[in-house]
Design a protein around this motif. Sequence first.
Motif, PDB file in Angstrom:
ATOM      1  N   LEU A   1      -0.714   6.554   2.612  1.00  0.00           N
ATOM      2  CA  LEU A   1      -2.298   6.036   2.632  1.00  0.00           C
ATOM      3  C   LEU A   1      -2.205   5.415   3.883  1.00  0.00           C
ATOM      4  O   LEU A   1      -1.329   4.509   4.272  1.00  0.00           O
ATOM      5  CB  LEU A   1      -2.747   5.280   1.482  1.00  0.00           C
ATOM      6  CG  LEU A   1      -2.777   6.194   0.139  1.00  0.00           C
ATOM      7  CD1 LEU A   1      -3.151   5.355  -1.004  1.00  0.00           C
ATOM      8  CD2 LEU A   1      -3.481   7.508   0.351  1.00  0.00           C
TER       9      LEU A   1
ATOM     10  N   VAL B   1     -10.207   4.582   2.925  1.00  0.00           N
ATOM     11  CA  VAL B   1      -8.800   5.006   2.624  1.00  0.00           C
ATOM     12  C   VAL B   1      -8.476   6.453   3.003  1.00  0.00           C
ATOM     13  O   VAL B   1      -9.511   7.272   2.540  1.00  0.00           O
ATOM     14  CB  VAL B   1      -8.262   4.740   1.412  1.00  0.00           C
ATOM     15  CG1 VAL B   1      -6.781   5.152   1.100  1.00  0.00           C
ATOM     16  CG2 VAL B   1      -8.574   3.151   0.872  1.00  0.00           C
TER      17      VAL B   1
ATOM     18  N   THR C   1       0.944  -0.985  -0.004  1.00  0.00           N
ATOM     19  CA  THR C   1       0.045   0.173   0.146  1.00  0.00           C
ATOM     20  C   THR C   1       0.876   1.212  -0.033  1.00  0.00           C
ATOM     21  O   THR C   1       1.908   1.318   0.702  1.00  0.00           O
ATOM     22  CB  THR C   1      -0.785   0.051   1.106  1.00  0.00           C
ATOM     23  OG1 THR C   1      -1.771  -1.154   1.237  1.00  0.00           O
ATOM     24  CG2 THR C   1      -1.756   1.202   1.170  1.00  0.00           C
TER      25      THR C   1
ATOM     26  N   VAL D   1      -5.198   2.519   5.410  1.00  0.00           N
ATOM     27  CA  VAL D   1      -6.197   1.829   4.828  1.00  0.00           C
ATOM     28  C   VAL D   1      -6.928   1.140   6.018  1.00  0.00           C
ATOM     29  O   VAL D   1      -6.239   0.430   6.880  1.00  0.00           O
ATOM     30  CB  VAL D   1      -5.709   0.665   3.866  1.00  0.00           C
ATOM     31  CG1 VAL D   1      -6.841  -0.108   3.528  1.00  0.00           C
ATOM     32  CG2 VAL D   1      -5.087   1.602   2.738  1.00  0.00           C
TER      33      VAL D   1
END
Length: 679
Positions: A29, A442, A25, A31
């Motif tokens: 970000l 997100v 990822t 998540v």
Amino acid sequence: MRSIAPWLALALLTVFPVYSQPVETSRELEVQDNWVMFRDNDATRMGWVPDGSGRLFISTMSGKVLVVMNGVVQPTPFISESFSTGHEQEGLLGMAFDPDFANNHYVYFFAAMPGYTLQIFRYTDLGGVGVNRTVIVDGLEAGVLDYDGGGLTFGPDGMLYFGVGMLHSFPVEDVLTSAAGKIHRVLPDGTVPTDNPFYDGAGPNVDSIWARGFCNLHGLVFQPGTGRLWANVSSPRNLQIFSVGPGDHGGWPQYNFSRPTGYVEPVHSYVNHFDEYPFTPTGAVRQSGVTTFTLAEGYDSPMDALWYRKGTRVQIQDVEDPSFNGDFYVTGHPSSMSFTVDQPEPDAMSGGGQLKRWIEGEFVMGGMFYTGTRFPVSYSGNYLFTDFRGMLHRIRFAADGSVAKEDILINTGDASGGFIDVNEGPDGALYVLSYHGGILRVTPVPGGQAVVVSSSDLAIPEGETKTVMVSLAMPPAVDVWVKVAVQGGDGDLSVVEGGSLRFTRENWSVPQFVTLGAAQDADADVEHATFTFTPTQDFPMVTVHARTEEDEVPEEPVNDGGVDGGAQMDAGTAEDAGTVEDAGILGDAGPIEDAGILEDPGAFEDAGTVDDAGSLSDAGTVVDAGTQVDAGSMKDGGSVPVPMEDESSGCSAGASGLPGVLAWWLLAGFVWRPRRARR
């Protein structure tokens, strides 16, 4: 599906070498897995209801539309259709909200119906439940194994656009007498506008066709500010994204990689397999910070360097001069077998080496353009799209509007992710829907306090209002007031309600509403203004750009139907040369409309001369539901391939066709080996 997973794994291992696919990822970000979980294992699309209620609708293949409030699935679905999701793959494929939802409360659905037909119908939202089912388009041919497409969205012209796939597991001839492989355009009531590019009335064409030559159309969404329709298209050998205009031809099934003049090229394409391709003995040349890599002639079928389109990320390795190696983005194509990348290094030449490209997906699904303010400004205007393999992609643009970079933000590494849709929530976060019954939330890695506004660009029709939602990115240390002000617009654009908002540690994440309005005026000039959202604490303000949508038509200096009253007399202005009788034969009934003579109610859409009412021939009245795009959702409502679709020489298929899936994967061992093995 899960019960046959070991068999699928065995089939894959027998035909493919094992490659280590990065699973990651983006570091910028955060998540939140399983933000929402639900039992239905057949989700297709999602959309935030554009009324400020905070409701999220999730459509399913089996026919239910779930309602989520504050992260909780509500006990009563919005609607409950009944479909068989077996081999024939019936069910809901797409969903879109009417641009005028605030007034008419219409929600549209695209479905594969029993009897191999496609249908678009709408429900009216009444107290949170769908009522008054109304068929809009009916009688289109459908296929099996989810070759149906299903992309569904409203355009800035107020028209309803939908995508019909190839319907079968094999390519068929592209003809205007078939709805298959096309993007269609109808009025919100299902009648066909006569200005469609292939409209021929009583002729043989399917009049609703707007663009043609596409395989399986899973996602449709309009790009803000351009009027271009972006279409996510899956085919057996290529996953492509097109920017489409009226009358465009995508080339399918004749062309899948490079196309001759006259066909629209995809803005981006990627592959569903691992790939390697060697360079010529002197195939790496760097000059003035730009490196040209030349692919080896005769090494493979000549699909040329267009396999690696502008913005594609490639890994260069094993070049004799190691300064050429690394990860780069394709910037251009000097020849049919070469491409360029930016390398700010000294001029040099070298040989050997190859490029590497990891598996980038399986089936391209739903997409959206990011217009919010919660993410860094580098995300503004980016195109985000999902792939069923469990990937969230991001496209960034160059100054000329072309693709500059394409990256994978989230990569789960296999189809267990089942990502089929992405949407921006009222809080500015991104929400990713999985076919397997879950939603990911997100957000950017916290970088400090910020004002979050739901949109950074607005078009407000004259005499109407638009609402934006405002919240904070994190809990404040002390209460924060956000003041909203307007600059520019000559007084036509204003803050109608919500000019001062208060956020506390208790309500910082709950969206508050600001209503912005456009005044009705007598001119046809588009006014522009900026609305500033300024916090009382020391963190950045947010700017929202707005413009008016004018409804005036400039009056032409012609005889307007009245009696000539001389130089001082205008028979249709404020000095109207008549009294009550002036609305008759010689009288002017208004500044333009002229009592029905100049404005025939059916002049453009043949109002009522053909009683079509839902087929694909022109008919009906003109009902324009508005000018803005899919209010609030910023997404398309496309279709879904059920898990692990079969692509046995056609577009894409469904999970229930497992014998076909296995057969295709076994065949793929001979067809889709990496290029190094295909000499």
